[in-house]
Design an enzyme around this catalytic site. Sequence first.
Site, PDB file in Angstrom:
ATOM      1  N   GLU A  60      65.988  17.951  -1.979  1.00  0.00           N
ATOM      2  CA  GLU A  60      67.035  17.918  -3.007  1.00  0.00           C
ATOM      3  C   GLU A  60      68.430  17.995  -2.399  1.00  0.00           C
ATOM      4  O   GLU A  60      69.344  17.290  -2.827  1.00  0.00           O
ATOM      5  CB  GLU A  60      66.847  19.058  -4.008  1.00  0.00           C
ATOM      6  CG  GLU A  60      65.698  18.851  -4.990  1.00  0.00           C
ATOM      7  CD  GLU A  60      64.358  19.324  -4.449  1.00  0.00           C
ATOM      8  OE1 GLU A  60      64.302  19.734  -3.269  1.00  0.00           O
ATOM      9  OE2 GLU A  60      63.367  19.276  -5.203  1.00  0.00           O
ATOM     10  N   HIS A 129      60.378  28.607 -11.908  1.00  0.00           N
ATOM     11  CA  HIS A 129      60.397  27.257 -12.465  1.00  0.00           C
ATOM     12  C   HIS A 129      61.020  27.183 -13.857  1.00  0.00           C
ATOM     13  O   HIS A 129      60.905  26.170 -14.532  1.00  0.00           O
ATOM     14  CB  HIS A 129      58.969  26.708 -12.553  1.00  0.00           C
ATOM     15  CG  HIS A 129      58.416  26.240 -11.243  1.00  0.00           C
ATOM     16  ND1 HIS A 129      58.415  27.019 -10.115  1.00  0.00           N
ATOM     17  CD2 HIS A 129      57.839  25.068 -10.884  1.00  0.00           C
ATOM     18  CE1 HIS A 129      57.853  26.343  -9.122  1.00  0.00           C
ATOM     19  NE2 HIS A 129      57.497  25.159  -9.564  1.00  0.00           N
TER      20      HIS A 129
HETATM   21  C1  LIG Z   1      62.433  22.553  -4.299  1.00  0.00           C
HETATM   22  C2  LIG Z   1      61.308  22.009  -5.101  1.00  0.00           C
HETATM   23  N1  LIG Z   1      61.322  20.706  -5.427  1.00  0.00           N
HETATM   24  C3  LIG Z   1      60.308  20.182  -6.149  1.00  0.00           C
HETATM   25  C4  LIG Z   1      59.269  20.967  -6.567  1.00  0.00           C
HETATM   26  C5  LIG Z   1      58.139  20.366  -7.395  1.00  0.00           C
HETATM   27  N2  LIG Z   1      56.940  20.229  -6.556  1.00  0.00           N
HETATM   28  C6  LIG Z   1      56.014  21.184  -6.586  1.00  0.00           C
HETATM   29  S1  LIG Z   1      54.790  20.853  -5.510  1.00  0.00           S
HETATM   30  C7  LIG Z   1      55.478  19.410  -5.015  1.00  0.00           C
HETATM   31  C8  LIG Z   1      54.782  18.599  -3.972  1.00  0.00           C
HETATM   32  C9  LIG Z   1      54.626  19.328  -2.682  1.00  0.00           C
HETATM   33  O1  LIG Z   1      53.763  18.670  -1.815  1.00  0.00           O
HETATM   34  P1  LIG Z   1      53.258  19.293  -0.454  1.00  0.00           P
HETATM   35  O2  LIG Z   1      54.359  20.031   0.224  1.00  0.00           O
HETATM   36  O3  LIG Z   1      52.620  18.214   0.310  1.00  0.00           O
HETATM   37  O4  LIG Z   1      52.184  20.391  -0.881  1.00  0.00           O
HETATM   38  P2  LIG Z   1      50.793  20.176  -1.649  1.00  0.00           P
HETATM   39  O5  LIG Z   1      51.087  20.216  -3.103  1.00  0.00           O
HETATM   40  O6  LIG Z   1      50.221  18.900  -1.217  1.00  0.00           O
HETATM   41  O7  LIG Z   1      49.959  21.352  -1.265  1.00  0.00           O
HETATM   42  C10 LIG Z   1      56.666  19.198  -5.705  1.00  0.00           C
HETATM   43  C11 LIG Z   1      57.507  18.013  -5.541  1.00  0.00           C
HETATM   44  C12 LIG Z   1      59.317  22.344  -6.248  1.00  0.00           C
HETATM   45  N3  LIG Z   1      58.365  23.188  -6.666  1.00  0.00           N
HETATM   46  N4  LIG Z   1      60.327  22.827  -5.500  1.00  0.00           N
END
Ligand SMILES: Cc1ncc(C[n+]2csc(CCOP(=O)(O)OP(=O)(O)O)c2C)c(N)n1
Lengths: 331, 354
Positions: A60, A129
Amino acid sequence: MALITYREALNQAMRQAMEADPNVLLMGEEVAQFHGAYKVSQGLLDAFGPKRIIDTPISECGFAGLAIGAAMMGLRPIVEFMTWSFSFVAIDQIINNAANMRYMSGGLIHVPIVFRGPANGGVNVGATHSHTPENFYAHIPGLKVVCPATAYDAKGLLLSAIEDNDPVCIMENTILYNTKGEVPESPYRIPLGKADLKRDGKDVTLIAHGRATLTALEAAQQLAEKHGIEAQVLDLRSIRPLDEAAILACVQKTNRIVLVEENRPFCGINSQIAALIQEKAFDDLDAPILSVSAIDAPQIYSMPLEKLQLPDAQRVVAAVLRLGLRGASSP
Amino acid sequence: MTLGKTAFFKDPINQKLSADEHRELYRLMVRIRRFEERCVQAYQQGKIGGFCHTYIGQEALAVGTISVRGADDHVITAYRDHGHALAVGMDMNSCMAEMYGKVTGCSKGKGGSMHFFDPQRGFWGGHGIVGGQTPLGAGIAFALKYRDIKGACLCYLGDGAVNQGAVHEAYNLAALWNLPVVFVIENNRYSMGTSQARSSAGYPLTKRALAFDMDADSVAGNDLYEVRAKTAKALQRAHELSRPTLLEIHTYRYRGHSMSDPDQTYREKTEIEDYRQKNDPIEHVAQVLREHKLLDAAQEAKIDEEARAEAQASAVFSEDSPFPTPDAIQQDVYWESDHPQHKRSEGVLFFNQL
Ligand SMILES: Cc1ncc(C[n+]2csc(CCOP(=O)(O)OP(=O)(O)O)c2C)c(N)n1
Ligand SMILES: [Mg+2]
């Protein structure tokens, strides 16, 4: 007019703005191939291609800052935060760069950018959140902040925001995305800074923004049905610029004010409005200004408790009754 | 890799496992899977709210890494935290009840699925903001070093989280200040609907460690024994040299990103099925153990049955537990307001009440 959802209204606004101006583009996590985490950008990738509908990494700070830089060059980016809670990792870019750029450059530069996404509690996602930071961002001179409550307002405000030459933060609401309203197909604009009287009444004014507007409307309905009290509801729609004239007109008309917000009470929007009213319309008040806000704590996860934490119609009705109003049909 | 084949069975860390210990690791993986399946059911019944991210497919990763930690090694992770919670020894009841929003939950129903905690067991959460826990992991390592404790922090993050600024800052601080932290990237190939290739420049992700003079290793995350062997090495480096390590552990999630992801836009169902056939981490360990005569059919069936029963019991426990009372909303906000007898500040802390 067609009956469409708040989500579709936002989608239409982006679509029409992109058709009208090649400088408009949309950037954010999952906005393209996934059609948006909440499907607000449904179909936009097909319509405008990957040059203008851009999936970003979960960076972000990076992409918000990048979009600000692009806006300084004359592009008009729409940056989607999956939720405004995640804008906090980008807050330096938004405040120090987007908001201050014009001032620090002595007016040489402007930043025509829109930051948008949902900002709400009420969906059991916990404190991290569930932020509603309209007060944080509206605190900053240089930023504009709007919180549409209906599909009609969402489209009109988003179109105005995209055409605005200053940075605008649009705070949507995941609970509202599915709500429907009459929305004209052709583009129209609602000026930023224009409140909307969503229900007329003579006894008291409920002033709200975002989803709290719907809570206020529900409360007004109950007040009319059960207590014979005619409450009117003023939806601010825009936090900064703020429609002071509309607020003061309500005070003059009903002399009683109850403020409703889903935000927390300390240094929130309600406090700002209360300060404004007592300063500019003290003599028009027949009762103290009452404020209904979220209960002052981080957002709790537990489902029944989160319901209690956010204002509901019952709490608004109770506040109005504390004003000591006697409605026509009440005993 | 081939299911049931591992080059790491004879690694010293694995060689010293007793037959029972082998089976217990297997049992833990099965328990995590059955627990997650029960969560899915509870979510679909509307008992669990909000976001719920399951760990199905990734079990060997949490179990393998955490099983080699010592008494002073700590754990911190993101929101996909159920596997880690069970692996550190939290019981199913308190985890399930947390998701039901009940007062018997590990965070008293305040955090939900993404925010499990158990500091007594060295488990520091459970964090909802992508990448946000990474500097905390470095901070836990900092505190251990500061107090001359020979421990380390296992700090987990996703393959999407690696692109947060905070992660890069944490890498640099850890390497610059010689902190005993092991950054564990759980590379399950996707961040929500975005494949690794679409989110990250520079492959593999271990390359990023080079820039900070940090040691790194790439790990097959479905091989419990490889995960254990390579994590043990990283922990040893942390304990003995006070140096950080970046482990990129390759794994895969079988279900959507969270319960609200229909999982229809970014991968083929055949990709999931194919992975499961060829790489399932639980089936892998089962085959290894069968081959070494450490697990027979009866034991396998019993472990599975017990795990299902335990998961089911946790749902019943959660169902029967009470919700917190409304005054809980404003408890646990400030240490001071929870300890009025030690209150030192004056003035008002809360600006309304229910
Ligand atoms: C700063 C932030 N941006 C966006 C999100 C929304 N979000 C939650 S999980 C996720 C994907 C994360 O993927 P990864 O790091 O690969 O972990 P995984 O879910 O695959 O375990 C997103 C975009 C968030 N929680 N925090
Ligand atoms: Mg991932």
